[in-house]
Design a protein around this motif. Sequence first.
Motif, short mmCIF file in Angstrom:
data_model
loop_
_atom_site.label_atom_id
_atom_site.label_comp_id
_atom_site.label_asym_id
_atom_site.label_seq_id
_atom_site.Cartn_x
_atom_site.Cartn_y
_atom_site.Cartn_z
N UNK A 115 63.06 144.59 73.73
CA UNK A 115 64.34 144.32 73.08
C UNK A 115 64.82 142.92 73.45
N UNK A 116 65.29 142.18 72.47
CA UNK A 116 65.76 140.82 72.69
C UNK A 116 64.70 139.76 72.42
N UNK A 117 63.46 140.17 72.24
CA UNK A 117 62.40 139.19 72.01
C UNK A 117 62.57 138.55 70.64
N UNK A 118 62.40 137.23 70.59
CA UNK A 118 62.52 136.48 69.35
C UNK A 118 61.18 135.86 68.98
N UNK A 119 60.83 135.98 67.72
CA UNK A 119 59.59 135.41 67.19
C UNK A 119 59.94 134.47 66.05
N UNK A 120 59.43 133.22 66.06
CA UNK A 120 59.69 132.30 64.95
C UNK A 120 59.11 132.84 63.64
N UNK A 121 59.82 132.58 62.54
CA UNK A 121 59.37 133.04 61.23
C UNK A 121 59.53 131.95 60.18
N UNK A 122 58.74 132.07 59.13
CA UNK A 122 58.92 131.30 57.91
C UNK A 122 59.09 132.30 56.77
N UNK A 123 60.01 132.02 55.86
CA UNK A 123 60.27 132.93 54.75
C UNK A 123 60.12 132.20 53.42
N UNK A 124 59.53 132.89 52.46
CA UNK A 124 59.44 132.36 51.10
C UNK A 124 59.93 133.45 50.16
N UNK A 125 61.01 133.17 49.45
CA UNK A 125 61.67 134.12 48.56
C UNK A 125 61.50 133.61 47.13
N UNK A 126 60.97 134.44 46.25
CA UNK A 126 60.47 133.90 44.99
C UNK A 126 60.75 134.80 43.80
N UNK A 127 60.74 134.19 42.62
CA UNK A 127 60.71 134.91 41.35
C UNK A 127 59.24 135.14 41.02
N UNK A 128 58.89 136.29 40.45
CA UNK A 128 57.48 136.64 40.30
C UNK A 128 56.80 135.94 39.13
N UNK A 129 57.33 136.09 37.93
CA UNK A 129 56.58 135.72 36.73
C UNK A 129 56.84 134.29 36.25
N UNK A 130 58.06 133.79 36.35
CA UNK A 130 58.38 132.49 35.75
C UNK A 130 57.59 131.38 36.44
N UNK A 131 57.36 130.32 35.68
CA UNK A 131 56.66 129.16 36.23
C UNK A 131 57.56 128.43 37.21
N UNK A 132 56.99 127.42 37.87
CA UNK A 132 57.72 126.74 38.94
C UNK A 132 59.00 126.08 38.42
N UNK A 133 59.03 125.68 37.17
CA UNK A 133 60.24 125.06 36.64
C UNK A 133 61.19 126.03 35.97
N UNK A 134 60.95 127.32 36.12
CA UNK A 134 61.78 128.33 35.47
C UNK A 134 63.11 128.56 36.17
N UNK A 135 63.78 129.62 35.77
CA UNK A 135 65.13 129.90 36.26
C UNK A 135 65.13 130.91 37.39
N UNK A 136 65.96 130.64 38.40
CA UNK A 136 66.14 131.57 39.51
C UNK A 136 66.83 132.86 39.08
N UNK A 137 67.52 132.83 37.93
CA UNK A 137 68.27 134.01 37.51
C UNK A 137 67.60 134.74 36.35
N UNK A 138 66.30 134.58 36.21
CA UNK A 138 65.58 135.34 35.20
C UNK A 138 65.50 136.80 35.63
N UNK A 139 65.37 137.69 34.65
CA UNK A 139 65.25 139.12 34.97
C UNK A 139 63.81 139.39 35.36
N UNK A 140 63.60 139.69 36.63
CA UNK A 140 62.24 139.76 37.15
C UNK A 140 62.30 140.40 38.54
N UNK A 141 61.17 140.91 39.00
CA UNK A 141 61.08 141.29 40.40
C UNK A 141 61.01 140.02 41.24
N UNK A 142 61.23 140.15 42.54
CA UNK A 142 61.20 139.01 43.45
C UNK A 142 60.24 139.26 44.61
#
Length: 515
Positions: A115-142
Motif C-alpha cells: 500500500x502506498x507504492x507508486x508506479x510511473x505510467x503513460x496513458x493514451x486515450x483515443x477515439x477508435x475509428x476516426x482518422x488522426x484528423x477526425x473529431x474527438x466528439x464523434x460517436x464511437x468507442x474509446x
Amino acid sequence: MLRLTTALLAMAAVAKTGNEPAPAAQQIVAFKQRTSGPIGIMTTSAGSPIELKDASSTLNSNLIFNEYFMDSLTHIVRERIPERLVHAKAAGAFGYFEVTHDITNICKAKLFSKIGKKTPVAARLSVVIVERGGSDTSRDARGFAIKFYTEDGNFDIVGFSTPMYAYKDPLLFSSFVRAQKRNPATNLIDGNTLWDFLTLQPENLYMFLLVFGDRGVPDGYRHMPGFSIQTYQVVNESGEKHFVRFHFIPDAGIKKLNSKQAQKISGIDPDYATRDLYNAIGKGKFPSWSVSIQILTLDDVKNAKFDVFDVTKVLPQDEFPLKPLGRLVLNKNPTNYFAEVEQLAFSPANLVPGILGGPDKLFEARRLAYREAQYYRLGANFNKIPINCPIQNHVLAYNRDGRPPVKDNGKDTPNYYPNTFNGPVPYKDENRVDLIEIYQDAPNNFDQARELYMNEMTKGERSRLVDNILYSLGGAIEELQDRAVKIFTIIHPDLGYRISQGLKVNRTSYYRDDE
C-alpha cells in the motif's frame, strides 16, 4: 475570407477559459518566457552550425550546396509514419498509479507489492475509428491504454471505454475495422457496410448499445471510464491462481455529451477532449481514476454459468463485486507529442511476473497483432524508443541491429543464447504457473444486452439510444434495416418496435434533447 475569419474566431473561443489563459494556447508563449533568448546556434541534423545566409534565402544560389535547405526539405517529406489503423486520434499524458489496497494474497506483481507504492505510467486515450484528423466528439468507442513502468518491465492494459468488447472471435477483427472504415470505392463512411456487419455478427450490438447510447460521446477524457475488457490470470507467491478484470472510474464522475452538443462542439473544436485534458493538467487540476478489480477463483471460473473470459460480456457485479485496488493520476503533459504519444507503443504482450494475461483467443491474437503493428509503424527496435523503454530496470535482450534506434546495440556482450561467455541468463521460478487452457463456445450476449436496455438505462436514455440508432440505421438499405429490427426485437421487443416505427416515419434526422 469569411471561412478563415470564422476559423480564427473559433480558435479564439477555445483559447481561454474565463479570464485565465489556457495552457494549451499558451504553450509556445510559456517556452519563450522561460528562455532568456535563442537557446543556441541552429545546426543541421549532423550537428554542423548553419550560417545566416543559408537560412535566409536560396534565391540566386546553388541549392544542393545549401545544407540547411537540403536537410530540411528532404526530412519533411519523411516526417510522417503510418498512422494507427484504429485509435489513430488520441490524447496522451503521464503520471502514476498508487496502490491503496493490498492484493498480494492473489497477485505477486511488484507494482502491487504494498500500500502506498507508486508506479510511473503513460496513458493514451483515443477515439477508435476516426482518422488522426477526425473529431474527438464523434460517436464511437474509446481506447483506454495504460503503460505501467514497473521494476520487472512494462505492463500494459490496452482497454476500452466500454466494459465489454464487440466480438469474441479474433478472426473478425479485419472485417470489423473495414466495415466501419471508408468504402473503398466512394471513400466515404458507409452505413450499409456497418449494419451489414453488425447484423451478421449480432454479438457486436451489446457494445453498440453503449456506443449509440449516452456513453457514446464522453464529455472529454477526464470523465471517461476505462476497462481492461479481458479477464487476466494472476498468481501469488505460492503459485495460486486467481482471475481479475480491471475497472478505472473517473473521480470527477462519468459525464457525457448528447448528440446535439457533440455535433456543435465538433464544428468549433474537433480537438475538444485533447485540449480539455492538456488544459486541466496544465492548470494543476490533475484528473484521476479509482482503480478496482473483480476477482474470481479457479472454482468461480469452473462453476460460472457463462464464459467469464468472453469479452463480449460483463462480469455481473452482484456475483463478482468490485474490490478497490488503487488510484491512477495523470499530472504531466507531453513535452513533444510525436516523441511521447505518437510513438507510444502498447501491447497486451507486455506482462510482468504475477500477471499472465488472458487465456481467451482474442487476447492471444492481440499479443500478435499489436506487436506486428508496432513493427510496421516504428520498426523492429520500437522498444528502444525512449517512451517505450522500461525505466525501472535494465534491459538485457539478445536482439541486435535493425532500423534505429539501436541505442548501444548491446555493446560487446554475446549476441546469442545459450553461451558460455557470461551473457545474460534466464531466472527460474520454482512456483511457475502456466496460463490455463479453456474452451470457448459461440458468442451469445442477448441476455446481458436485454438487461442493459431495460434495467440499466433510464427512459430518457432509451429514447436517445433509439434516436441515435435511427440516425445511423436510417441510411442503410431496407434489407439491412429489417435484419436489424429482428435482432433488436430479440434483445427486447420494445427496442425492436421503437426502431421499426422510427424507420417507418423516417425520424433519422431527429434528436431528442428533452432529458
